[in-house]
Design a protein around this motif. Structure first.
Motif, short mmCIF file in Angstrom:
data_model
loop_
_atom_site.label_atom_id
_atom_site.label_comp_id
_atom_site.label_asym_id
_atom_site.label_seq_id
_atom_site.Cartn_x
_atom_site.Cartn_y
_atom_site.Cartn_z
N ALA A 52 20.41 10.02 -24.23
CA ALA A 52 19.06 10.55 -24.03
C ALA A 52 18.60 11.13 -25.36
N ILE A 53 17.31 11.33 -25.48
CA ILE A 53 16.74 11.98 -26.66
C ILE A 53 15.98 13.21 -26.18
N ARG A 54 16.14 14.30 -26.93
CA ARG A 54 15.53 15.58 -26.56
C ARG A 54 14.62 16.04 -27.70
N ILE A 55 13.45 16.52 -27.35
CA ILE A 55 12.53 17.15 -28.30
C ILE A 55 12.28 18.56 -27.79
N GLU A 56 12.44 19.55 -28.68
CA GLU A 56 12.42 20.93 -28.21
C GLU A 56 11.81 21.86 -29.26
N TYR A 57 11.09 22.88 -28.76
CA TYR A 57 10.65 24.00 -29.58
C TYR A 57 11.40 25.22 -29.07
N ARG A 58 11.85 26.08 -30.02
CA ARG A 58 12.48 27.32 -29.59
C ARG A 58 12.15 28.45 -30.56
N TYR A 59 12.14 29.65 -30.00
CA TYR A 59 11.85 30.87 -30.75
C TYR A 59 13.03 31.82 -30.55
N SER A 60 13.54 32.37 -31.66
CA SER A 60 14.62 33.35 -31.60
C SER A 60 14.15 34.65 -32.24
N ASP A 61 14.46 35.76 -31.60
CA ASP A 61 14.11 37.08 -32.12
C ASP A 61 15.39 37.89 -32.26
N TYR A 62 15.65 38.37 -33.48
CA TYR A 62 16.87 39.10 -33.77
C TYR A 62 16.64 40.60 -33.92
N GLY A 63 15.40 41.05 -33.74
CA GLY A 63 15.12 42.47 -33.91
C GLY A 63 15.23 42.85 -35.38
N ASN A 64 15.50 44.13 -35.63
CA ASN A 64 15.65 44.61 -37.01
C ASN A 64 17.08 44.42 -37.49
N LEU A 65 17.20 43.93 -38.70
CA LEU A 65 18.50 43.70 -39.32
C LEU A 65 19.15 45.05 -39.62
N GLU A 66 20.41 45.18 -39.18
CA GLU A 66 21.19 46.38 -39.50
C GLU A 66 22.23 46.03 -40.54
N ALA A 67 22.36 46.88 -41.55
CA ALA A 67 23.36 46.69 -42.59
C ALA A 67 24.09 48.02 -42.80
N LEU A 68 25.39 47.99 -42.78
CA LEU A 68 26.23 49.18 -42.95
C LEU A 68 25.89 50.26 -41.94
N GLY A 69 25.49 49.84 -40.72
CA GLY A 69 25.17 50.78 -39.66
C GLY A 69 23.78 51.38 -39.72
N PHE A 70 22.95 50.92 -40.65
CA PHE A 70 21.60 51.47 -40.79
C PHE A 70 20.56 50.40 -40.50
N ASP A 71 19.47 50.80 -39.87
CA ASP A 71 18.35 49.90 -39.61
C ASP A 71 17.61 49.67 -40.91
N SER A 72 17.56 48.43 -41.36
CA SER A 72 16.90 48.10 -42.63
C SER A 72 15.37 48.09 -42.51
N GLY A 73 14.86 48.02 -41.28
CA GLY A 73 13.42 47.91 -41.09
C GLY A 73 12.91 46.49 -41.26
N ILE A 74 13.80 45.54 -41.54
CA ILE A 74 13.43 44.13 -41.71
C ILE A 74 13.60 43.43 -40.37
N ALA A 75 12.50 42.99 -39.78
CA ALA A 75 12.52 42.27 -38.50
C ALA A 75 12.66 40.78 -38.78
N LEU A 76 13.65 40.15 -38.14
CA LEU A 76 13.91 38.73 -38.35
C LEU A 76 13.64 37.93 -37.08
#
Length: 171
Positions: free
Chosen positions: A134-158
């Motif tokens: 079969a062949i599949r065509i798909e759109y998808r959206y992923s939300d990762y929230g704010n990136l945390e680095a070293l236990g701190f919220d970076s404020g960068i939403a991905l």
């Protein structure tokens, strides 16, 4: 699976997106009811060629590279048959992605990988080419929230938008 991967980063009201090629594999199991409703589970592994490199960021001659790394997904889908060979479906699940970063100041290189989780939703269609493919065509959206680095919220939403085409082997 092959497609377009667009990663979006937002920080303090500013937004930027980069696009490139996505490659991956998927496995799953579908259960079809007598009425043509489909319920399934699936897992995916994808990797993107998306990355940016900048020079002279902190010092003359240095190099910073940030690359979208692997992406694992596990989720469920539900759909309906649109005839003997067609299927329309929606999906939702958990996704875990990574970013690979490298810094080279000319005297040595430092590299690290950061993983972060989020949710994915999507919709698509599938057409049976035969009883085994079969062949599949798909759109998808992923939300990762704010990136945390070293236990701190970076404020960068991905987040991520992807359009994919998949050739499926069925057994």
């Amino acid at each position: 699976m092959v497609g377009i991967d667009s990663v979006n980063a937002e920080f303090d009201g500013l937004s930027d997106a980069e696009e490139d090629i996505l490659l991956g594999v998927t496995v799953g199991y579908d259960y079809e009811t007598q009425s043509g409703l489909i319920f399934g589970i699936e897992g995916e592994y994808t990797d993107s060629s998306l990355g940016v490199t900048e020079r002279d960021v902190f010092d003359a001659g240095d190099r910073v590279s940030i690359n979208a790394g692997r992406d694992f997904y596990v989720g469920a889908r539900a759909g309906v048959r649109t005839g003997p060979n067609g299927l329309l479906y929606v999906k939702a699940g958990y996704t875990d992605a990574s970013i690979e970063a490298e810094y080279d100041d000319g005297t040595g290189e430092i590299a690290d990988e950061v993983s972060f989780g989020g949710f994915r939703i999507g919709a698509g269609g599938e057409i049976d080419l035969s009883s085994n493919y079969a062949i599949r065509i798909e759109y998808r959206y992923s939300d990762y929230g704010n990136l945390e680095a070293l236990g701190f919220d970076s404020g960068i939403a991905l987040s991520r938008n992807q359009g994919i085409v998949t050739l499926l082997g069925k057994f």
